[in-house]
Motif scaffolding. Sequence first.
Motif, PDB file in Angstrom:
ATOM      1  N   UNK A 160       0.851  -1.203   0.000  1.00 54.37           N
ATOM      2  CA  UNK A 160       0.000   0.000   0.000  1.00 54.37           C
ATOM      3  C   UNK A 160       0.875   1.237   0.000  1.00 54.37           C
ATOM      4  N   UNK A 161       0.327   2.310  -0.540  1.00 53.70           N
ATOM      5  CA  UNK A 161       1.076   3.564  -0.455  1.00 53.70           C
ATOM      6  C   UNK A 161       0.142   4.676   0.032  1.00 53.70           C
ATOM      7  N   UNK A 162       0.735   5.660   0.681  1.00 59.18           N
ATOM      8  CA  UNK A 162      -0.014   6.828   1.183  1.00 59.18           C
ATOM      9  C   UNK A 162      -1.151   6.474   2.137  1.00 59.18           C
ATOM     10  N   UNK A 163      -0.947   5.455   2.948  1.00 59.62           N
ATOM     11  CA  UNK A 163      -1.937   5.133   3.973  1.00 59.62           C
ATOM     12  C   UNK A 163      -1.206   5.197   5.314  1.00 59.62           C
ATOM     13  N   UNK A 164      -1.676   6.096   6.187  1.00 55.12           N
ATOM     14  CA  UNK A 164      -0.968   6.307   7.457  1.00 55.12           C
ATOM     15  C   UNK A 164      -1.156   5.112   8.391  1.00 55.12           C
ATOM     16  N   UNK A 198      -6.171   1.910  -6.254  1.00 47.90           N
ATOM     17  CA  UNK A 198      -5.914   2.456  -7.598  1.00 47.90           C
ATOM     18  C   UNK A 198      -6.534   3.835  -7.714  1.00 47.90           C
ATOM     19  N   UNK A 199      -5.906   4.699  -8.460  1.00 46.90           N
ATOM     20  CA  UNK A 199      -6.372   6.062  -8.735  1.00 46.90           C
ATOM     21  C   UNK A 199      -6.817   6.807  -7.477  1.00 46.90           C
ATOM     22  N   UNK A 200      -5.975   6.733  -6.456  1.00 50.54           N
ATOM     23  CA  UNK A 200      -6.262   7.483  -5.229  1.00 50.54           C
ATOM     24  C   UNK A 200      -7.406   6.935  -4.406  1.00 50.54           C
ATOM     25  N   UNK A 201      -7.818   5.721  -4.676  1.00 54.41           N
ATOM     26  CA  UNK A 201      -8.913   5.099  -3.926  1.00 54.41           C
ATOM     27  C   UNK A 201      -8.453   3.771  -3.345  1.00 54.41           C
ATOM     28  N   UNK A 202      -8.618   3.609  -2.047  1.00 57.78           N
ATOM     29  CA  UNK A 202      -8.313   2.321  -1.445  1.00 57.78           C
ATOM     30  C   UNK A 202      -9.630   1.598  -1.185  1.00 57.78           C
ATOM     31  N   UNK A 228     -19.742  -0.622  15.399  1.00 55.33           N
ATOM     32  CA  UNK A 228     -18.288  -0.414  15.380  1.00 55.33           C
ATOM     33  C   UNK A 228     -17.780  -0.172  13.968  1.00 55.33           C
ATOM     34  N   UNK A 229     -18.319  -0.964  13.019  1.00 50.48           N
ATOM     35  CA  UNK A 229     -17.909  -0.797  11.614  1.00 50.48           C
ATOM     36  C   UNK A 229     -18.221   0.615  11.144  1.00 50.48           C
ATOM     37  N   UNK A 230     -19.448   1.058  11.421  1.00 50.93           N
ATOM     38  CA  UNK A 230     -19.879   2.383  10.952  1.00 50.93           C
ATOM     39  C   UNK A 230     -19.062   3.489  11.626  1.00 50.93           C
ATOM     40  N   UNK A 231     -18.850   3.351  12.937  1.00 51.42           N
ATOM     41  CA  UNK A 231     -18.107   4.382  13.668  1.00 51.42           C
ATOM     42  C   UNK A 231     -16.694   4.519  13.120  1.00 51.42           C
ATOM     43  N   UNK A 232     -16.035   3.375  12.899  1.00 53.10           N
ATOM     44  CA  UNK A 232     -14.640   3.420  12.430  1.00 53.10           C
ATOM     45  C   UNK A 232     -14.569   3.988  11.014  1.00 53.10           C
ATOM     46  N   UNK A 233     -15.539   3.598  10.173  1.00 53.32           N
ATOM     47  CA  UNK A 233     -15.555   4.135   8.804  1.00 53.32           C
ATOM     48  C   UNK A 233     -15.760   5.647   8.837  1.00 53.32           C
ATOM     49  N   UNK A 234     -16.622   6.098   9.763  1.00 50.05           N
ATOM     50  CA  UNK A 234     -16.907   7.539   9.886  1.00 50.05           C
ATOM     51  C   UNK A 234     -15.651   8.295  10.319  1.00 50.05           C
ATOM     52  N   UNK A 235     -14.952   7.745  11.315  1.00 51.03           N
ATOM     53  CA  UNK A 235     -13.723   8.391  11.796  1.00 51.03           C
ATOM     54  C   UNK A 235     -12.673   8.415  10.688  1.00 51.03           C
ATOM     55  N   UNK A 236     -12.673   7.362   9.907  1.00 51.14           N
ATOM     56  CA  UNK A 236     -11.708   7.242   8.817  1.00 51.14           C
ATOM     57  C   UNK A 236     -12.039   8.181   7.656  1.00 51.14           C
ATOM     58  N   UNK A 237     -13.304   8.602   7.613  1.00 51.97           N
ATOM     59  CA  UNK A 237     -13.765   9.431   6.486  1.00 51.97           C
ATOM     60  C   UNK A 237     -13.967   8.581   5.252  1.00 51.97           C
ATOM     61  N   UNK A 238     -14.304   7.319   5.483  1.00 54.49           N
ATOM     62  CA  UNK A 238     -14.502   6.383   4.364  1.00 54.49           C
ATOM     63  C   UNK A 238     -15.978   6.076   4.189  1.00 54.49           C
ATOM     64  N   UNK A 239     -16.328   5.534   3.026  1.00 51.73           N
ATOM     65  CA  UNK A 239     -17.719   5.107   2.827  1.00 51.73           C
ATOM     66  C   UNK A 239     -17.803   3.613   3.139  1.00 51.73           C
ATOM     67  N   UNK A 240     -18.914   3.243   3.728  1.00 51.17           N
ATOM     68  CA  UNK A 240     -19.113   1.834   4.101  1.00 51.17           C
ATOM     69  C   UNK A 240     -20.418   1.350   3.502  1.00 51.17           C
ATOM     70  N   UNK A 241     -20.362   0.226   2.815  1.00 52.43           N
ATOM     71  CA  UNK A 241     -21.587  -0.309   2.190  1.00 52.43           C
ATOM     72  C   UNK A 241     -21.703  -1.797   2.452  1.00 52.43           C
ATOM     73  N   UNK A 257     -10.509   7.525   0.275  1.00 56.32           N
ATOM     74  CA  UNK A 257      -9.706   8.326  -0.662  1.00 56.32           C
ATOM     75  C   UNK A 257      -8.292   8.474  -0.112  1.00 56.32           C
ATOM     76  N   UNK A 258      -7.311   8.077  -0.907  1.00 55.74           N
ATOM     77  CA  UNK A 258      -5.909   8.273  -0.526  1.00 55.74           C
ATOM     78  C   UNK A 258      -5.274   9.133  -1.619  1.00 55.74           C
TER      79      UNK A 258
END
Lengths: 260, 162
Positions: A160-164, A198-202, A228-241, A257-258
Amino acid sequence: MDGVSSTEIALMFAVGTGAILLLVTAIVLFVVFYQKKMLQEQIHRQELETAYQRKMLLATLESQENERSRISKELHDGVGVMIQSVLTNVQALGDRVEADVRHDITEAVTHTHQTLREISFDLMPASLERFGLIHALKELCTRLGKRGSVRLVYTGDDSLSDVSGEQQVLLYRIAQEAVNNAWRHSQATEITVEVSQSQGQLTLRVSDNGRGIPPEVQKQSSGLGLFNLRTRAEVLGATLEFTHLQPSGTGVHVQLATHG
Amino acid sequence: MMGMNPNLVHAFYGMLELIFVFFIYQRLFNNRPRTAVVIVVLVFLLTAAVLNLLIGQGTNINSYSFTAQAFIYSVLAVVYFFYLLQHPPVVMIQRFPPFWFNVGVMVYFSGNLILFTLTHYLVHQLKNDLMIYWTFHNVLFLFGTGFMCLSLWMEYRLQKSR
């Protein structure tokens, strides 16, 4: 008309009425714009509040992860070493203890040591801190695969790249929670974990061939696991489906988004 | 006939209007003040209007009553605007029908405040035939009623969309 003409009266009324109507217009405009401004301030305040809550949540999760890491290391390096030493001592007892008793003690201590290692791994896999998300996910699949009849497979990128580090821990926790949910509740025979970038999306995808999550459970999100899944995704600023897979099963799909 | 109010309908209409407007605003202010208080104020104002009709301006245009009413309605409209700011009922205040009703009340009554105040002077001192008075009054009436109609139309659209 005592020196005052109709035109003068009309002019007087026009000026007076016009001034009042101007005042009315000013009041109406003031009300509309002031309310708009108030609304914008309210939205701004809400945004600040949400950002603050997100920060607090992140701080809580961070301190939780730090504590987990500390306990995990303590168990692995402290208690684990002590148990290992007990095992060595038991084996060193030799003929002073009956073989059956020695065997039973060795088995119990080995089992305890194994359980301790699993608890330590669940708390915080050392590989996550040392080698990163991909390695930790592969290890998770291998370890859980050994525990039961469910086949766990990791497919996806090898780096992976650009993931803290913080993002990797949060992503790992989401994958761990999703795998545990599938493991415990879905009656699946195969669970796949996939990470791709790929293309700035993990993209993190955990899918199983189990019975699926009923839609009402998805909507309620009352279960601690989904929360827990939703909370962590929210903190991460990611979408969860959550997706229902054909012919059966559930897909948990996280997109972040990375900049890579 | 100069300055006369031949059929007295206008004076009675003013009193009826007072009752309607007070109760409409009581509803708009979320049933405050209490009905008993509204009735007491109404009785006081109606008594004053009746006295003005009987022993005051009589069959002339009851401009004193109308001036007082226009002043009260204008104050009510301003207070209602501030009430709307303190308790915004919707995100966009201009999409709230009572907002436009209030604009109508404010345009008509505050616009007519000067006319009503000067009616007596116009009739008795300047001996004017009130043509100018009615011209301004009717133009303001058109604007005021236009805003009130807009409010009703918005309310109708709102009810229909529900």
